[in-house]
Scaffold this motif. Structure first.
Motif, PDB file in Angstrom:
ATOM      1  N   GLY A  48     -57.029  78.682  62.591  1.00 17.54           N
ATOM      2  CA  GLY A  48     -57.678  77.488  62.214  1.00 17.54           C
ATOM      3  C   GLY A  48     -59.280  77.531  61.868  1.00 17.54           C
ATOM      4  O   GLY A  48     -59.474  78.986  61.771  1.00 17.54           O
ATOM      5  N   ASP A  49     -59.805  76.744  61.486  1.00 18.52           N
ATOM      6  CA  ASP A  49     -61.302  77.086  61.237  1.00 18.52           C
ATOM      7  C   ASP A  49     -62.101  77.236  62.472  1.00 18.52           C
ATOM      8  O   ASP A  49     -61.882  77.005  63.500  1.00 18.52           O
ATOM      9  N   MET A  50     -63.356  77.971  62.048  1.00 20.71           N
ATOM     10  CA  MET A  50     -63.723  78.876  63.212  1.00 20.71           C
ATOM     11  C   MET A  50     -65.126  77.618  63.497  1.00 20.71           C
ATOM     12  O   MET A  50     -65.736  77.155  62.657  1.00 20.71           O
ATOM     13  N   TYR A  51     -65.343  77.539  64.793  1.00 18.30           N
ATOM     14  CA  TYR A  51     -66.443  76.731  65.384  1.00 18.30           C
ATOM     15  C   TYR A  51     -67.557  77.681  65.840  1.00 18.30           C
ATOM     16  O   TYR A  51     -67.344  78.596  66.794  1.00 18.30           O
ATOM     17  N   LEU A  52     -68.682  77.711  65.168  1.00 18.08           N
ATOM     18  CA  LEU A  52     -69.936  78.689  65.540  1.00 18.08           C
ATOM     19  C   LEU A  52     -70.883  77.254  66.233  1.00 18.08           C
ATOM     20  O   LEU A  52     -71.541  76.485  65.775  1.00 18.08           O
ATOM     21  N   ILE A  65     -53.208  73.787  60.506  1.00 19.49           N
ATOM     22  CA  ILE A  65     -54.043  73.601  61.509  1.00 19.49           C
ATOM     23  C   ILE A  65     -55.583  73.719  61.155  1.00 19.49           C
ATOM     24  O   ILE A  65     -56.459  73.107  61.839  1.00 19.49           O
ATOM     25  N   SER A  66     -55.788  74.380  60.021  1.00 23.60           N
ATOM     26  CA  SER A  66     -57.134  74.371  59.412  1.00 23.60           C
ATOM     27  C   SER A  66     -57.161  72.966  58.626  1.00 23.60           C
ATOM     28  O   SER A  66     -56.329  72.382  57.916  1.00 23.60           O
ATOM     29  N   LEU A  67     -58.361  72.176  59.004  1.00 28.08           N
ATOM     30  CA  LEU A  67     -58.702  71.020  58.036  1.00 28.08           C
ATOM     31  C   LEU A  67     -59.528  71.340  56.804  1.00 28.08           C
ATOM     32  O   LEU A  67     -59.703  70.195  56.000  1.00 28.08           O
ATOM     33  N   LEU A  92     -75.025  72.019  68.856  1.00 27.06           N
ATOM     34  CA  LEU A  92     -74.887  71.984  67.581  1.00 27.06           C
ATOM     35  C   LEU A  92     -73.933  73.034  66.932  1.00 27.06           C
ATOM     36  O   LEU A  92     -74.077  74.291  67.441  1.00 27.06           O
ATOM     37  N   THR A  93     -72.774  72.452  66.550  1.00 31.64           N
ATOM     38  CA  THR A  93     -71.676  73.301  66.086  1.00 31.64           C
ATOM     39  C   THR A  93     -71.298  73.000  64.683  1.00 31.64           C
ATOM     40  O   THR A  93     -71.376  72.010  64.300  1.00 31.64           O
ATOM     41  N   GLY A  94     -71.278  74.339  64.139  1.00 30.67           N
ATOM     42  CA  GLY A  94     -70.972  74.424  62.987  1.00 30.67           C
ATOM     43  C   GLY A  94     -69.491  74.563  62.443  1.00 30.67           C
ATOM     44  O   GLY A  94     -69.096  75.839  63.222  1.00 30.67           O
ATOM     45  N   VAL A  95     -68.679  74.029  61.521  1.00 34.33           N
ATOM     46  CA  VAL A  95     -67.495  74.298  61.441  1.00 34.33           C
ATOM     47  C   VAL A  95     -67.233  75.119  60.215  1.00 34.33           C
ATOM     48  O   VAL A  95     -67.631  74.322  59.043  1.00 34.33           O
ATOM     49  N   VAL A  96     -66.659  76.179  60.120  1.00 37.98           N
ATOM     50  CA  VAL A  96     -66.441  76.970  59.047  1.00 37.98           C
ATOM     51  C   VAL A  96     -64.984  77.068  58.478  1.00 37.98           C
ATOM     52  O   VAL A  96     -64.286  77.650  59.415  1.00 37.98           O
ATOM     53  N   PRO A  97     -64.382  76.755  57.390  1.00 36.20           N
ATOM     54  CA  PRO A  97     -63.140  76.862  57.082  1.00 36.20           C
ATOM     55  C   PRO A  97     -62.550  78.219  56.930  1.00 36.20           C
ATOM     56  O   PRO A  97     -63.400  79.281  56.591  1.00 36.20           O
ATOM     57  N   SER A  98     -61.288  78.463  57.625  1.00 38.00           N
ATOM     58  CA  SER A  98     -60.807  79.920  57.835  1.00 38.00           C
ATOM     59  C   SER A  98     -60.423  80.414  56.428  1.00 38.00           C
ATOM     60  O   SER A  98     -59.886  81.468  56.475  1.00 38.00           O
ATOM     61  N   GLY A  99     -59.901  79.480  55.409  1.00 34.69           N
ATOM     62  CA  GLY A  99     -59.222  79.992  54.408  1.00 34.69           C
ATOM     63  C   GLY A  99     -57.790  79.782  54.555  1.00 34.69           C
ATOM     64  O   GLY A  99     -57.112  80.330  53.498  1.00 34.69           O
ATOM     65  N   SER A 100     -57.119  79.582  55.609  1.00 36.68           N
ATOM     66  CA  SER A 100     -55.733  79.435  55.679  1.00 36.68           C
ATOM     67  C   SER A 100     -55.061  78.100  55.376  1.00 36.68           C
ATOM     68  O   SER A 100     -53.826  78.101  55.255  1.00 36.68           O
ATOM     69  N   TYR A 101     -56.034  77.005  54.715  1.00 36.56           N
ATOM     70  CA  TYR A 101     -55.479  75.942  54.231  1.00 36.56           C
ATOM     71  C   TYR A 101     -54.620  76.010  53.203  1.00 36.56           C
ATOM     72  O   TYR A 101     -54.812  76.629  52.230  1.00 36.56           O
ATOM     73  N   GLU A 102     -53.528  75.186  53.146  1.00 38.68           N
ATOM     74  CA  GLU A 102     -52.590  75.259  52.016  1.00 38.68           C
ATOM     75  C   GLU A 102     -52.433  73.732  51.470  1.00 38.68           C
ATOM     76  O   GLU A 102     -51.950  72.732  52.126  1.00 38.68           O
ATOM     77  N   THR A 103     -52.627  73.694  50.028  1.00 32.60           N
ATOM     78  CA  THR A 103     -52.326  72.446  49.371  1.00 32.60           C
ATOM     79  C   THR A 103     -50.747  72.111  49.208  1.00 32.60           C
ATOM     80  O   THR A 103     -50.101  73.295  49.326  1.00 32.60           O
ATOM     81  N   GLY A 104     -50.331  71.064  49.366  1.00 30.12           N
ATOM     82  CA  GLY A 104     -49.062  70.740  49.117  1.00 30.12           C
ATOM     83  C   GLY A 104     -48.308  70.804  50.277  1.00 30.12           C
ATOM     84  O   GLY A 104     -46.869  71.032  50.406  1.00 30.12           O
TER      85      GLY A 104
END
Length: 346
Positions: free
Chosen positions: A153-157, A191-193, A174-186
């Motif tokens: 999933g996406d990483m929480y820093l 688990i990644s938003l 303060l939390t930054g959410v960084v997409p993991s790149g695992s997201y799939e359209t369709g």
């Protein structure tokens, strides 16, 4: 054209007419009942609870959480994830969160500065009674669908500052959410938003070590950016968690926990196919905590179970957490300066 070919052509035509009709009926039934992208926030509700306001002394720590969630979005409510729009959706998620934590010796306004990184991974098992739209041409619109994909999933820093005063302990995170790149359209199961976000939260804990009472409250706000894969922008969200516990012994505690979620602004974006959304959900449950030593290492464990109710445009179900945390290294306490006698000079 032969008679058999004409029959097959007519059957295919009738099939797509029926599918189109089913989709139209489904859209009509759900027109006034809308849900956000994935019907979830990047902030996982219930992940903070007892002793949330207590910042440990400078050192390195490790925490891992097992997370299980079962819920449904019934009543012909629509659901959009990965660009897929579906109705009558059930969600069964098994995930783990791995978090190394560093509390530094540095201080800001008298509070300890710390950092953490959380990496989630797991499998959201999503089933839908009807798929109303999909960007994949090979998916049968109108049919039942099920996705279950394991991924990271996406990483929480996070960065935080924690303070103490007597029985009161509090911190700001303060939390930054960084997409993991695992997201799939369709695909329904992600688990990644895939939406960058900032979450600002505070936590206040009252802990009486003599009477053994613990009270914690954790409010926060999540600010979302657009999902670049779907062009869907989720609105600003508010979340509130709380706990009230009693230590029966130095090692064992029991208590009640809960959370409340409310979306403050509507969803938007060119990829939003189900309209604006403002959802909410409330949950109440129980927790049990137990601490022990593994050799010379103190280990803390906690189990929390939440049952959701009063859900509007959100999944309603049961969330369970198993948390295990331990210090890897703790800085020795600062030596207390010896008092020097004052010599009066005449």
């Amino acid at each position: 054209m032969s008679g058999d070919a004409e029959v097959r052509k007519l059957a295919r035509s009738n099939k797509w007419v029926a599918v189109a009709g089913l989709a139209a009926v489904s859209f009509t039934a759900t027109e006034q009942v809308r849900a956000a992208e994935s019907a979830q926030g990047v902030y996982v509700l219930g992940n903070r609870g007892p002793l949330a306001g207590v910042t440990p002394p400078p050192g390195f720590y490790f925490e891992t959480e097992a997370y299980f969630y079962q819920g449904n979005l019934g009543g012909n409510r629509t659901f959009q994830s990965g660009g897929v729009v579906a109705a009558n959706v059930k969600l069964d998620t098994s995930a783990a969160f791995v978090t190394p934590i560093w509390v530094t010796p540095a201080e800001i306004l008298g509070g300890n500065l710390g950092f953490s990184v959380t990496v989630p991974f797991g499998t959201p098992n999503v089933s839908a009674g009807a798929v109303l739209f999909s960007p994949r041409i090979d998916r049968i619109v109108g049919g039942r669908e099920r996705d279950a994909v394991f991924n990271v999933g996406d990483m929480y820093l996070s960065s935080f500052v924690g303070w103490h005063s007597g029985n009161f302990h509090w911190n700001v995170t303060l939390t930054g959410v960084v997409p993991s790149g695992s997201y799939e359209t369709g695909q329904l199961s992600n688990i990644s938003l895939n939406r960058p976000a900032l979450d600002l939260s505070g936590a206040l804990t009252y802990l009486d070590p003599v009477l053994g009472y613990e009270l914690s409250v954790i409010p926060g706000f999540t600010y979302n950016w657009i999902n670049p894969a779907t062009q869907y922008l989720t609105g600003t969200e508010f979340h509130l968690e709380w706990s009230a516990s009693k230590y029966l012994t130095k090692e064992l505690s029991l208590g009640v926990v809960g959370y409340y979620y409310n979306q403050l602004t509507a969803d938007s974006g060119s990829g939003d196919r189900i309209g604006p959304f403002k959802g909410r959900v409330t949950a109440v449950g129980g927790q049990i905590g137990y601490s022990f030593k593994l050799g010379e290492i103190p280990v803390s464990t906690n189990v929390r179970v939440f049952r959701e109710f009063d859900a509007t445009n959100r999944f309603r179900g049961t969330a369970t957490y198993l948390t295990i945390s331990a210090p890897l290294w703790v800085a020795p306490p600062k030596p207390v300066a010896e008092a020097k006698p004052v010599i009066a000079k005449f």
